[in-house]
Design an enzyme around this catalytic site. Structure first.
Site, PDB file in Angstrom:
ATOM      1  N   GLY A  34       0.785  -1.222   0.000  1.00 54.45           N
ATOM      2  CA  GLY A  34       0.000   0.000   0.000  1.00 54.45           C
ATOM      3  C   GLY A  34       0.819   1.274   0.000  1.00 54.45           C
ATOM      4  O   GLY A  34       0.494   2.235  -0.705  1.00 54.45           O
ATOM      5  N   SER A  35       1.891   1.318   0.782  1.00 55.55           N
ATOM      6  CA  SER A  35       2.692   2.543   0.860  1.00 55.55           C
ATOM      7  C   SER A  35       3.332   2.868  -0.480  1.00 55.55           C
ATOM      8  O   SER A  35       3.363   4.024  -0.905  1.00 55.55           O
ATOM      9  CB  SER A  35       3.762   2.408   1.947  1.00 55.55           C
ATOM     10  OG  SER A  35       3.162   2.363   3.233  1.00 55.55           O
ATOM     11  N   ASN A  71      -7.430   3.913   8.770  1.00 56.77           N
ATOM     12  CA  ASN A  71      -6.741   2.788   9.379  1.00 56.77           C
ATOM     13  C   ASN A  71      -6.785   2.791  10.899  1.00 56.77           C
ATOM     14  O   ASN A  71      -6.620   1.742  11.527  1.00 56.77           O
ATOM     15  CB  ASN A  71      -5.275   2.748   8.910  1.00 56.77           C
ATOM     16  CG  ASN A  71      -4.557   4.063   9.156  1.00 56.77           C
ATOM     17  OD1 ASN A  71      -4.971   5.110   8.669  1.00 56.77           O
ATOM     18  ND2 ASN A  71      -3.476   4.009   9.909  1.00 56.77           N
ATOM     19  N   GLN A 126      -7.414  -0.514   3.871  1.00 55.51           N
ATOM     20  CA  GLN A 126      -8.242  -1.064   4.948  1.00 55.51           C
ATOM     21  C   GLN A 126      -9.614  -1.524   4.465  1.00 55.51           C
ATOM     22  O   GLN A 126     -10.249  -2.374   5.096  1.00 55.51           O
ATOM     23  CB  GLN A 126      -8.423  -0.018   6.054  1.00 55.51           C
ATOM     24  CG  GLN A 126      -7.160   0.379   6.770  1.00 55.51           C
ATOM     25  CD  GLN A 126      -6.596  -0.714   7.653  1.00 55.51           C
ATOM     26  OE1 GLN A 126      -7.302  -1.605   8.100  1.00 55.51           O
ATOM     27  NE2 GLN A 126      -5.296  -0.659   7.911  1.00 55.51           N
ATOM     28  N   HIS A 170      -1.707  -8.110   2.751  1.00 62.70           N
ATOM     29  CA  HIS A 170      -1.555  -8.606   4.121  1.00 62.70           C
ATOM     30  C   HIS A 170      -2.621  -8.101   5.098  1.00 62.70           C
ATOM     31  O   HIS A 170      -2.658  -8.536   6.245  1.00 62.70           O
ATOM     32  CB  HIS A 170      -0.145  -8.291   4.649  1.00 62.70           C
ATOM     33  CG  HIS A 170       0.085  -6.865   5.012  1.00 62.70           C
ATOM     34  ND1 HIS A 170       0.046  -6.421   6.306  1.00 62.70           N
ATOM     35  CD2 HIS A 170       0.382  -5.789   4.253  1.00 62.70           C
ATOM     36  CE1 HIS A 170       0.311  -5.131   6.341  1.00 62.70           C
ATOM     37  NE2 HIS A 170       0.522  -4.716   5.098  1.00 62.70           N
ATOM     38  N   THR A 206      11.718  -8.126 -11.401  1.00 70.51           N
ATOM     39  CA  THR A 206      11.046  -9.417 -11.519  1.00 70.51           C
ATOM     40  C   THR A 206       9.838  -9.470 -10.592  1.00 70.51           C
ATOM     41  O   THR A 206       9.928  -9.148  -9.407  1.00 70.51           O
ATOM     42  CB  THR A 206      12.021 -10.559 -11.157  1.00 70.51           C
ATOM     43  OG1 THR A 206      13.150 -10.481 -12.022  1.00 70.51           O
ATOM     44  CG2 THR A 206      11.351 -11.908 -11.302  1.00 70.51           C
ATOM     45  N   CYS A 261       4.011   5.063  19.918  1.00 70.51           N
ATOM     46  CA  CYS A 261       4.947   4.577  20.940  1.00 70.51           C
ATOM     47  C   CYS A 261       6.158   3.902  20.318  1.00 70.51           C
ATOM     48  O   CYS A 261       7.254   3.959  20.862  1.00 70.51           O
ATOM     49  CB  CYS A 261       4.235   3.625  21.896  1.00 70.51           C
ATOM     50  SG  CYS A 261       3.355   2.276  21.094  1.00 70.51           S
TER      51      CYS A 261
END
Length: 397
Positions: free
Chosen positions: A72-73, A153, A181, A203, A239, A326
């Site tokens: 996604g990024s 998200n 999402q 994922h 590839t 965090c």
């Protein structure tokens, strides 16, 4: 001790059926799909079959509109940079997005601002919803692209994508949505919803990490992402990740085949958990109660720090996440929670729980047992909570 994984918005376990379909492309059909010999030809055949299936499942008119990426990024970066660089010579130097996009969008916009592009960051209001009329009012003659995420998200709010798409089409402006999402949980049709570019990844829907896609409607001008080879129609050299692409296809198909039953289960668990957690004193649900992803619960509890809450949850076997950054060493609260108007001291005490169909009602029972205990424990040590209670007492007296 029970072990509950409740961070499926971060990543999901790969589904056994997805892994099974991927395995031959690691061990048997491992040829380079650009090669002429048989094992390469079989890999190429699998790659193009997956492209065809995914295009159909997203409502794309042509398989060639699907470009495979690492996730996604990368897709978000390519969508914005590729379009803006391609349209710069035409004087299109304005971008519209929202204040609570994923950082893959926000940081890309910041990078483009350094190149001279202008960005309008739209408000998302208390319920975390972008108003279509705000998009329309922000469009200018030099607007190159509008990028609004399909579902947030962190707080799970689902945006009026079809309405925004219609506005962009009306004004002749390209529309991109980060659907990382949303894909697999919401039925997407890029043609009906007037989506010109769309990002997603495997994922988040029980597929493999490291494989995603960018849908680019035919006719959209976009610069190449990686030069150096003919892969992905000369636009992204390298590839192809054949096993990953097969997994992406299988995961999307599985998600769509089970969507109705799965979402009904998730919504039931989500709403019961929200209702239970709202019984905790000075708690609040973040984002719209109705227009949100089926498995997303994002709460704030005044008087505590999100990092401490996460650590205590983990010690009790519950894997969750917080709006606070965090893991980056930053003490700043989530930009998403600030965008919906929460003050810093409340935004710091946030918790996101996100579920898959592998979670159970017993998981919800356990979370409802443990979270109030942990919140009370942390508040008993919190100077901020002590201050809040003293202020309450003073108001009463």
């Amino acid at each position: 001790m029970r072990s509950i994984y409740a961070d499926n918005s971060a990543t999901t376990a790969i589904a056994p059926v997805v892994l099974e379909k991927m395995m031959p492309y690691f061990t048997e059909i491992y040829g380079n799909p650009s090669s002429l010999y048989r094992i390469g030809g079989k890999a190429k055949e699998a790659l193009e079959k997956a492209r065809e299936n995914i295009a159909k499942n997203l409502g794309a008119k042509f398989p060639s509109e699907i470009f495979f990426t690492s996730g996604g990024s990368e897709s978000d970066n390519w969508a914005l940079k590729g379009v803006c660089h391609a349209l710069k010579s035409k004087g299109k130097k304005h971008i519209i997005t929202s204040k609570f996009e994923h950082h893959a969008i926000l940081h890309t916009c910041q990078a483009l601002e350094k190149e001279g592009f202008e960005v309008t960051y739209l408000d998302v209001y208390e319920n975390g919803i972008v108003h279509p009329e705000d998009v329309e009012n922000a469009i200018r003659e030099d607007t190159a692209i509008v990028s609004i995420m399909y579902a947030n998200n962190e707080i799970g709010t689902v945006q009026p994508i079809a309405e925004i798409g219609a506005i962009c089409k009306k004004h002749g402006v390209l529309f991109h949505t980060d659907a990382v999402q949303a894909a697999g949980y919401i039925k997407i049709d890029v043609t009906e919803q007037n989506i010109d570019l769309l990002s997603m990844t495997a994922h988040k829907i029980h597929g493999p990490k490291g494989c995603g896609l960018l849908y680019v409607r035919r006719g959209v001008k976009i610069d190449n992402l990686i030069d150096g080879g003919a892969q992905e129609r000369n636009r992204r050299a390298g590839t192809e990740n054949v096993a990953g692409v097969v997994g992406l296809d299988a995961a999307l198909q599985l998600s769509l085949d089970t969507m109705e039953e799965r979402n009904a289960k998730l919504i039931k668990m989500r709403d019961r958990l929200i209702d239970g957690l709202l019984k905790i004193e000075r708690s609040r649900i973040n984002g719209d109660r109705v227009h949100r992803l089926p498995g997303n619960v994002n709460m704030c509890f005044e008087g505590i720090e999100g990092e401490s809450l996460l650590l205590k949850l983990d010690l009790n076997g519950i894997s969750a996440s917080s709006g606070s950054a965090c893991t980056s060493g930053s003490l700043d609260p989530s930009h998403v929670l600030l965008a919906i108007g929460l003050p810093h001291e409340i935004a710091h005490g946030s918790m996101r729980l996100s579920f898959s169909d592998e979670n159970t009602e017993e998981d919800i029972d356990y979370i409802l047992e443990k979270v109030p205990e942990i919140v009370n424990y942390l508040r008993a040590m919190s100077p901020l909570w002590e201050k809040i209670k003293k202020e309450e007492a003073a108001q009463i007296s």
